[in-house]
Design an enzyme around this catalytic site. Structure first.
Site, mmCIF file in Angstrom:
data_model
loop_
_atom_site.group_PDB
_atom_site.id
_atom_site.type_symbol
_atom_site.label_atom_id
_atom_site.label_comp_id
_atom_site.label_asym_id
_atom_site.label_seq_id
_atom_site.Cartn_x
_atom_site.Cartn_y
_atom_site.Cartn_z
ATOM 1 N N SER A 72 1.584 7.896 -5.022
ATOM 2 C CA SER A 72 2.188 7.044 -4.005
ATOM 3 C C SER A 72 3.643 6.855 -4.375
ATOM 4 C CB SER A 72 1.477 5.692 -3.954
ATOM 5 O OG SER A 72 2.269 4.738 -3.289
ATOM 6 N N SER B 14 5.977 4.858 -3.160
ATOM 7 C CA SER B 14 6.325 3.434 -3.296
ATOM 8 C C SER B 14 5.546 2.795 -4.445
ATOM 9 C CB SER B 14 6.002 2.694 -2.003
ATOM 10 O OG SER B 14 4.592 2.611 -1.812
ATOM 11 N N THR C 9 0.917 1.721 -1.881
ATOM 12 C CA THR C 9 0.061 2.110 -0.757
ATOM 13 C C THR C 9 -1.334 1.508 -0.937
ATOM 14 O OG1 THR C 9 1.300 4.179 -0.726
ATOM 15 C CG2 THR C 9 -0.726 4.107 0.581
ATOM 16 N N ARG D 132 7.670 10.385 2.789
ATOM 17 C CA ARG D 132 7.448 11.787 3.176
ATOM 18 C C ARG D 132 8.500 12.730 2.613
ATOM 19 N NH1 ARG D 132 9.203 8.832 7.300
ATOM 20 N NH2 ARG D 132 10.811 9.482 8.771
ATOM 21 N N GLU E 77 6.558 11.877 12.682
ATOM 22 C CA GLU E 77 7.355 10.821 12.061
ATOM 23 C C GLU E 77 8.852 10.951 12.304
ATOM 24 O OE1 GLU E 77 5.763 8.757 8.413
ATOM 25 O OE2 GLU E 77 5.200 10.812 8.006
ATOM 26 N N HIS F 281 -12.511 30.379 16.527
ATOM 27 C CA HIS F 281 -13.855 29.990 16.956
ATOM 28 C C HIS F 281 -13.829 28.846 17.953
ATOM 29 C CE1 HIS F 281 -16.020 32.576 14.052
ATOM 30 N NE2 HIS F 281 -14.855 32.509 13.436
ATOM 31 N N LYS G 75 0.783 -1.829 8.322
ATOM 32 C CA LYS G 75 0.512 -2.233 6.936
ATOM 33 C C LYS G 75 0.463 -3.755 6.815
ATOM 34 C CE LYS G 75 2.487 1.780 4.593
ATOM 35 N NZ LYS G 75 3.733 2.319 4.010
#
Lengths: 309, 309
Positions: free
Chosen positions: A74, A76, A79, A123, A197, A213, A301
């Site tokens: 993570s 940060s 998370t 990201r 994003e 398929h 969040k």
């Protein structure tokens, strides 16, 4: 950091030397959401020596035990899903390796990899996450990384093709559909999320041969066919290349083939990852929106901070 | 069999008693494409006692060895990808279990499960495939299956809701976007593929909580927002339910919540699987196309029969 500088920073992340020391476990589980989870998913496509499972949820598989290497990623370090998964893995006695730039996660783990704190969007830290995995499990070497650096630097200098594609998608209000195939199945998923994003548009990804398929009939006969922009991340595997071309022909669809550049897998992976950075950056610019803005992700969040799992 | 009878046949598949005898392996790999692979993916969401990996490609992971249970599923028994994967697993000395209604695959395997040959579309055999897995690993019991049978039978009798949804999607030419969450992540993917194959329209699926890290901004700010029809497979987990509702609110989107019916997981899983059978059947009918037709899938198979992987 300005978002354009942040994108250009990707090549610098390749230089990071952090690595997992104890890799010799029977089973490997990686917990990570968004960009961190995607690093795990991309790695899973290229590393198959041992069972490697990516958790993008709060709960962990029942098989996690003392013989499991549990990698918690993570950027940060805060998370919620990753924190919950890590706490559960610690209780099971797994060997826990945390990777973060700070936050609560950074004070947990049998091994702790601290990546530099530069307040990137999570990201944008995909380079750190993926390189740590590739280095730790011997999938890349210094020579590969040097080539990858120069491939990315070249794309930073000249990305007019990406700008052209961005304008083409936007002017026709196309919904991007990205098709990957080994070894780039999950890179196609990365593309989807960058469209989401940075450009703030709906997109979706799927992969060869599975899409033959199901998607095939839909590509041919769907209503609104002209509303979709099909991209294929071209593979070095002949069996994927042939399928992609035959699919375009049979379903009578126009596919945009994106050819990865570079002398080795590391370069080609990062070239494809970086290519969509620029497409989505230019789309946001042309739409007059901020590519970095993810305020709704933050709102969700906050709205869920008291949720018990 | 007429396609409507084929759909109604799903509940009969639940009665199949075939099961894998030797399940006690460290690692499990399932090879299968389309509907067979989806059975594996759905099972992976609910069985986590041991590493369980789904291969939807020709190549198998490097970790497949003598300590691996390798389950090869193909209704026809002639799926090229599954045949190649099975041959590779046999070379590695894995314990191979084949599941098919005939074809080449049926004469291979340390264990061979023969399912009745009724010339169903492979995607309509998902009941057989999933029930074999759930029975073999003790995830379902006779009592559960009895309830599931009656839940499916009720849906066969009354599915006006599905017809209404089908008409709603079609009349507005919507692109279905299906959101799942534990334990129905891969059921959302099944929905996508049924929209693709039966209704012949493009659709895509994603899952909570991961989609809150990327889709959310796109749902709110994409162009053509009105072109998408959002479906949420409602979960019995409170943390998923809350997220889904908060996402709708924050992104200002209309979500169609599909509530699974039934007293146990088996019933609810199959209810959700069957629900989209009817939506997509009615869509095909209203579009005036044959839901069973997959001639382009066949064309691709033929065009690739000489491909070497």
């Amino acid at each position: 950091m300005d978002f354009l500088d942040e994108l250009k920073f990707l090549k610098e992340e390749l230089k990071f030397k952090g690595r997992i020391k104890s890799t010799n476990y029977e089973k490997i589980v990686l917990a990570g959401m968004g960009g961190s989870g995607i690093a795990g998913k991309i790695f899973q496509d290229i590393y198959t020596k041992r069972p490697f499972c990516v958790v993008d949820d709060y709960r962990i598989p029942d098989f996690v035990d003392r013989n499991t290497l549990f990698i918690s990623m993570s950027y940060s370090g805060n998370t919620a899903e990753t924190m919950a998964a890590t706490a559960a893995a610690m209780k099971r006695g797994a060997h826990v390796v945390t990777v973060s730039s700070g936050g609560k996660l950074s004070s947990y783990g049998d091994e702790r990899i601290h990546i530099p704190r530069r307040d990137l969007q999570p990201r944008s830290a995909i380079g750190y996450m993926l390189i740590i995995l590739m280095r730790s499990f011997g999938i890349t070497a210094d020579r590969d990384l040097k080539d990858a650096y120069s491939v990315l630097a070249k794309l930073d200098e000249n990305n007019r093709e990406c700008q052209k594609l961005a304008h083409d998608i936007l002017s026709k209000k196309k919904i991007p559909v990205i098709y990957g195939g080994a070894p780039y199945k999950s890179v196609a998923y990365r593309w989807k999320t960058q469209f989401n994003e940075n450009a703030k548009i709906i997109a979706y990804s799927s992969s060869f041969p599975e899409l033959n398929h199901n998607d095939t009939m839909a590509i041919a006969l769907t209503y609104g066919k002209k509303n979709f922009g099909f991209f294929v991340l071209d593979s070095e595997f002949d069996y994927i290349r042939k399928r992609a071309r035959l699919t375009a022909k049979v379903a009578k669809a126009e596919f945009n083939f994106i050819k990865p550049q570079g002398k080795n897998l590391t370069s080609r992976l990062f070239y494809l990852i970086h290519y969509v950075d620029y497409i989505t950056y230019y789309m946001a610019k042309e739409r007059g929106i901020n590519p970095a803005d993810v305020h709704l992700v933050e709102e969700i969040k906050k709205g869920l901070k008291d949720v018990v799992v």
